[in-house]
Design a protein around this motif. Structure first.
Motif, PDB file in Angstrom:
ATOM      1  N   TRP A  52       0.944 -15.868   6.801  1.00 14.93           N
ATOM      2  CA  TRP A  52       1.413 -14.449   7.623  1.00 14.93           C
ATOM      3  C   TRP A  52       0.407 -13.507   7.180  1.00 14.93           C
ATOM      4  O   TRP A  52      -1.038 -13.467   6.449  1.00 14.93           O
ATOM      5  CB  TRP A  52       2.056 -13.246   6.432  1.00 14.93           C
ATOM      6  CG  TRP A  52       3.505 -12.586   7.665  1.00 14.93           C
ATOM      7  CD1 TRP A  52       4.520 -12.456   7.999  1.00 14.93           C
ATOM      8  CD2 TRP A  52       3.088 -11.478   7.587  1.00 14.93           C
ATOM      9  NE1 TRP A  52       5.044 -11.824   8.378  1.00 14.93           N
ATOM     10  CE2 TRP A  52       4.410 -10.388   8.055  1.00 14.93           C
ATOM     11  CE3 TRP A  52       1.899  -9.933   7.116  1.00 14.93           C
ATOM     12  CZ2 TRP A  52       4.234  -9.228   8.642  1.00 14.93           C
ATOM     13  CZ3 TRP A  52       2.278  -9.279   7.136  1.00 14.93           C
ATOM     14  CH2 TRP A  52       3.067  -8.623   7.927  1.00 14.93           C
ATOM     15  N   TYR A  56       1.230  -2.658   8.882  1.00 10.98           N
ATOM     16  CA  TYR A  56       2.152  -2.119   7.905  1.00 10.98           C
ATOM     17  C   TYR A  56       1.473  -0.923   8.042  1.00 10.98           C
ATOM     18  O   TYR A  56       0.497  -0.154   8.206  1.00 10.98           O
ATOM     19  CB  TYR A  56       2.175  -2.648   6.658  1.00 10.98           C
ATOM     20  CG  TYR A  56       3.358  -3.642   6.602  1.00 10.98           C
ATOM     21  CD1 TYR A  56       5.099  -3.170   6.192  1.00 10.98           C
ATOM     22  CD2 TYR A  56       3.276  -4.311   6.253  1.00 10.98           C
ATOM     23  CE1 TYR A  56       5.337  -4.199   5.940  1.00 10.98           C
ATOM     24  CE2 TYR A  56       4.389  -5.774   6.217  1.00 10.98           C
ATOM     25  CZ  TYR A  56       5.366  -5.518   5.996  1.00 10.98           C
ATOM     26  OH  TYR A  56       5.959  -6.214   5.531  1.00 10.98           O
ATOM     27  N   ALA A  73       9.192 -10.015   8.353  1.00  9.46           N
ATOM     28  CA  ALA A  73       9.080  -9.590   7.075  1.00  9.46           C
ATOM     29  C   ALA A  73       9.776  -8.693   6.762  1.00  9.46           C
ATOM     30  O   ALA A  73      10.183  -8.172   7.739  1.00  9.46           O
ATOM     31  CB  ALA A  73       7.128  -9.604   6.906  1.00  9.46           C
ATOM     32  N   ILE A  77       7.774  -0.889   3.189  1.00  8.50           N
ATOM     33  CA  ILE A  77       7.722  -1.045   1.871  1.00  8.50           C
ATOM     34  C   ILE A  77       7.262   0.825   1.152  1.00  8.50           C
ATOM     35  O   ILE A  77       6.655   1.179   2.541  1.00  8.50           O
ATOM     36  CB  ILE A  77       6.672  -1.370   1.526  1.00  8.50           C
ATOM     37  CG1 ILE A  77       6.668  -3.261   2.380  1.00  8.50           C
ATOM     38  CG2 ILE A  77       6.004  -1.897   0.138  1.00  8.50           C
ATOM     39  CD1 ILE A  77       5.559  -4.453   2.228  1.00  8.50           C
ATOM     40  N   GLN A  81       4.377   0.356  -3.536  1.00  6.74           N
ATOM     41  CA  GLN A  81       5.119  -0.494  -4.686  1.00  6.74           C
ATOM     42  C   GLN A  81       4.463  -1.964  -3.695  1.00  6.74           C
ATOM     43  O   GLN A  81       4.306  -2.027  -3.086  1.00  6.74           O
ATOM     44  CB  GLN A  81       7.012  -0.830  -3.296  1.00  6.74           C
ATOM     45  CG  GLN A  81       7.478   0.331  -4.439  1.00  6.74           C
ATOM     46  CD  GLN A  81       8.757  -0.082  -4.324  1.00  6.74           C
ATOM     47  OE1 GLN A  81       9.589  -0.828  -3.604  1.00  6.74           O
ATOM     48  NE2 GLN A  81       9.894   1.363  -4.407  1.00  6.74           N
ATOM     49  N   GLY A  82       4.651  -2.955  -4.280  1.00  5.09           N
ATOM     50  CA  GLY A  82       4.027  -4.187  -4.177  1.00  5.09           C
ATOM     51  C   GLY A  82       2.865  -4.226  -3.575  1.00  5.09           C
ATOM     52  O   GLY A  82       1.501  -3.275  -4.057  1.00  5.09           O
ATOM     53  N   VAL A  83       2.037  -5.349  -3.174  1.00  8.08           N
ATOM     54  CA  VAL A  83       0.795  -5.666  -3.018  1.00  8.08           C
ATOM     55  C   VAL A  83       0.087  -3.983  -1.594  1.00  8.08           C
ATOM     56  O   VAL A  83      -0.897  -3.254  -1.804  1.00  8.08           O
ATOM     57  CB  VAL A  83       0.163  -7.045  -3.091  1.00  8.08           C
ATOM     58  CG1 VAL A  83      -1.065  -6.908  -2.855  1.00  8.08           C
ATOM     59  CG2 VAL A  83       0.234  -7.462  -3.586  1.00  8.08           C
ATOM     60  N   CYS A  84       0.727  -4.252  -0.718  1.00  9.22           N
ATOM     61  CA  CYS A  84       0.736  -3.434   0.777  1.00  9.22           C
ATOM     62  C   CYS A  84       1.325  -2.218  -0.236  1.00  9.22           C
ATOM     63  O   CYS A  84      -0.307  -1.109   0.751  1.00  9.22           O
ATOM     64  CB  CYS A  84       1.700  -3.658   1.602  1.00  9.22           C
ATOM     65  SG  CYS A  84       0.885  -5.530   2.502  1.00  9.22           S
ATOM     66  N   GLY A  85       1.994  -1.861  -0.571  1.00 10.02           N
ATOM     67  CA  GLY A  85       2.386  -0.367  -1.295  1.00 10.02           C
ATOM     68  C   GLY A  85       0.881   0.335  -1.882  1.00 10.02           C
ATOM     69  O   GLY A  85       0.566   1.695  -2.430  1.00 10.02           O
ATOM     70  N   HIS A 105       5.166  -7.682  -6.647  1.00 12.36           N
ATOM     71  CA  HIS A 105       4.218  -8.148  -5.538  1.00 12.36           C
ATOM     72  C   HIS A 105       6.345  -8.471  -4.920  1.00 12.36           C
ATOM     73  O   HIS A 105       7.123  -9.362  -5.114  1.00 12.36           O
ATOM     74  CB  HIS A 105       4.110  -9.680  -5.668  1.00 12.36           C
ATOM     75  CG  HIS A 105       4.462 -10.105  -4.882  1.00 12.36           C
ATOM     76  ND1 HIS A 105       4.588 -11.947  -4.420  1.00 12.36           N
ATOM     77  CD2 HIS A 105       3.592 -10.518  -3.309  1.00 12.36           C
ATOM     78  CE1 HIS A 105       5.295 -12.168  -3.338  1.00 12.36           C
ATOM     79  NE2 HIS A 105       3.913 -11.762  -3.261  1.00 12.36           N
ATOM     80  N   ILE A 106       6.218  -7.933  -3.397  1.00 14.89           N
ATOM     81  CA  ILE A 106       7.795  -8.140  -2.525  1.00 14.89           C
ATOM     82  C   ILE A 106       7.007  -9.738  -2.062  1.00 14.89           C
ATOM     83  O   ILE A 106       6.457  -9.381  -0.942  1.00 14.89           O
ATOM     84  CB  ILE A 106       7.149  -7.004  -1.509  1.00 14.89           C
ATOM     85  CG1 ILE A 106       7.604  -5.628  -2.706  1.00 14.89           C
ATOM     86  CG2 ILE A 106       8.681  -7.568  -1.001  1.00 14.89           C
ATOM     87  CD1 ILE A 106       7.424  -4.614  -1.766  1.00 14.89           C
ATOM     88  N   CYS A 108       8.364 -12.027   1.115  1.00  7.69           N
ATOM     89  CA  CYS A 108       8.798 -11.934   1.904  1.00  7.69           C
ATOM     90  C   CYS A 108       8.509 -13.242   2.670  1.00  7.69           C
ATOM     91  O   CYS A 108       9.520 -13.042   3.095  1.00  7.69           O
ATOM     92  CB  CYS A 108       7.772 -10.856   3.106  1.00  7.69           C
ATOM     93  SG  CYS A 108       7.404  -9.080   2.803  1.00  7.69           S
ATOM     94  N   GLU A 115      -3.207 -13.111  -1.647  1.00  6.84           N
ATOM     95  CA  GLU A 115      -2.431 -11.799  -0.320  1.00  6.84           C
ATOM     96  C   GLU A 115      -4.339 -10.912  -0.766  1.00  6.84           C
ATOM     97  O   GLU A 115      -4.515 -10.709  -1.771  1.00  6.84           O
ATOM     98  CB  GLU A 115      -1.724 -11.122  -0.963  1.00  6.84           C
ATOM     99  CG  GLU A 115      -0.822 -10.558   0.173  1.00  6.84           C
ATOM    100  CD  GLU A 115      -0.111  -9.873   0.233  1.00  6.84           C
ATOM    101  OE1 GLU A 115       1.010 -10.652  -0.893  1.00  6.84           O
ATOM    102  OE2 GLU A 115       0.508  -8.321   0.592  1.00  6.84           O
ATOM    103  N   ASP A 132      -2.676  -6.802   6.431  1.00  7.68           N
ATOM    104  CA  ASP A 132      -1.781  -7.568   4.859  1.00  7.68           C
ATOM    105  C   ASP A 132      -2.253  -8.926   5.537  1.00  7.68           C
ATOM    106  O   ASP A 132      -1.823  -9.312   6.614  1.00  7.68           O
ATOM    107  CB  ASP A 132      -0.403  -7.488   4.823  1.00  7.68           C
ATOM    108  CG  ASP A 132      -0.130  -8.170   3.964  1.00  7.68           C
ATOM    109  OD1 ASP A 132      -0.754  -8.625   3.363  1.00  7.68           O
ATOM    110  OD2 ASP A 132       1.054  -7.902   3.875  1.00  7.68           O
ATOM    111  N   ASP A 134      -1.822 -13.264   4.295  1.00  6.40           N
ATOM    112  CA  ASP A 134      -1.026 -14.314   3.147  1.00  6.40           C
ATOM    113  C   ASP A 134      -1.524 -15.421   3.601  1.00  6.40           C
ATOM    114  O   ASP A 134      -1.949 -15.777   4.373  1.00  6.40           O
ATOM    115  CB  ASP A 134       0.521 -13.854   3.279  1.00  6.40           C
ATOM    116  CG  ASP A 134       0.781 -12.532   2.940  1.00  6.40           C
ATOM    117  OD1 ASP A 134       0.536 -11.650   2.674  1.00  6.40           O
ATOM    118  OD2 ASP A 134       2.353 -12.883   1.958  1.00  6.40           O
TER     119      ASP A 134
HETATM  120  N1  SME Z   1       3.923  -9.260  -0.497  1.00  8.50           N
HETATM  121  C1  SME Z   1       3.613  -7.964   0.400  1.00  8.50           C
HETATM  122  C2  SME Z   1       4.647  -7.343   1.652  1.00  8.50           C
HETATM  123  C3  SME Z   1       4.349  -7.696   2.710  1.00  8.50           C
HETATM  124  S1  SME Z   1       4.740  -9.357   3.194  1.00  8.50           S
HETATM  125  O1  SME Z   1       3.785 -10.354   2.156  1.00  8.50           O
HETATM  126  C4  SME Z   1       4.831  -9.808   4.784  1.00  8.50           C
HETATM  127  C5  SME Z   1       3.562  -6.779  -0.836  1.00  8.50           C
HETATM  128  O2  SME Z   1       4.029  -7.222  -2.302  1.00  8.50           O
HETATM  129  O3  SME Z   1       3.514  -5.639  -0.463  1.00  8.50           O
END
Ligand code: SME
Length: 160
Positions: A52, A56, A73, A77, A81-85, A105-106, A108, A115, A132, A134
């Motif tokens: 991926w 974002y 996806a 977000i 939150q998560g890696v992106c957030g 971690h989110i 998707c 990542e 982002d 992955d």
């Molecule tokens: N894994 C990401 C979410 C986005 S997806 O990988 C497309 C995260 O934890 O922010």
């Protein structure tokens, strides 16, 4: 037609050629969606072992999915939150060898194991978007990947 043939023996050359190709692709084009779409197609085609790759965007303080390659996806977000957030909230690159060990971690795409997320920051110091990447490989991204992708994020910051 754009036909970038990037086949470098080492990562330094790979990212140098990728940065040059990106500069060429976005030259003279002010539309951010067009630039994100072409940039992610180029990155997807050039970098191996990704499942991926996408953007974002910072839409009123929330991350909203932008142009990407890969499976459909998560759309939104929240910052933090998560890696992106986390990248969005801290404005720090997140290079995660094992996403399953990252709190919050989110997932998707269940295939993702590592990542790399780059904040894309404007001249005003505000977040424009995150880039982002992955990978299904654990620890796919090393320091050279991080440096190369930070350069890509800097190039993109001028046209998003
Ligand atoms: N894994 C990401 C979410 C986005 S997806 O990988 C497309 C995260 O934890 O922010």
């Amino acid at each position: 037609m754009y036909d970038f043939k990037i086949a470098a023996a080492d990562k330094e050359t790979l990212y140098r050629d990728l940065a040059r190709a990106l500069e060429g692709l976005i030259a003279g084009e002010p539309d951010p969606i067009a630039n994100m779409a072409n940039a992610i197609a180029l990155i997807w085609e050039t970098l191996p072992d990704l499942n991926w790759a996408g953007f974002y965007r910072n839409v009123s303080g929330e991350l909203v999915v932008g142009p990407f390659q890969g499976r459909p996806a998560c759309i939104r977000i929240p910052f933090g939150q998560g890696v992106c957030g986390t990248a969005a909230a801290t404005l720090q690159v997140q290079r995660i060898d094992d996403v399953h060990a990252f709190p919050g971690h989110i997932a998707c795409d269940a295939a993702s194991n590592s990542e790399l997320v780059m904040p894309i920051v404007g001249e005003d110091g505000k977040l424009i978007a995150v880039l982002d990447l992955d990978s299904p490989k654990t620890a796919r991204f090393n320091e050279e990947d991080e440096a190369g992708c930070v350069r890509l994020a800097q190039i993109l910051a001028r046209v998003l």
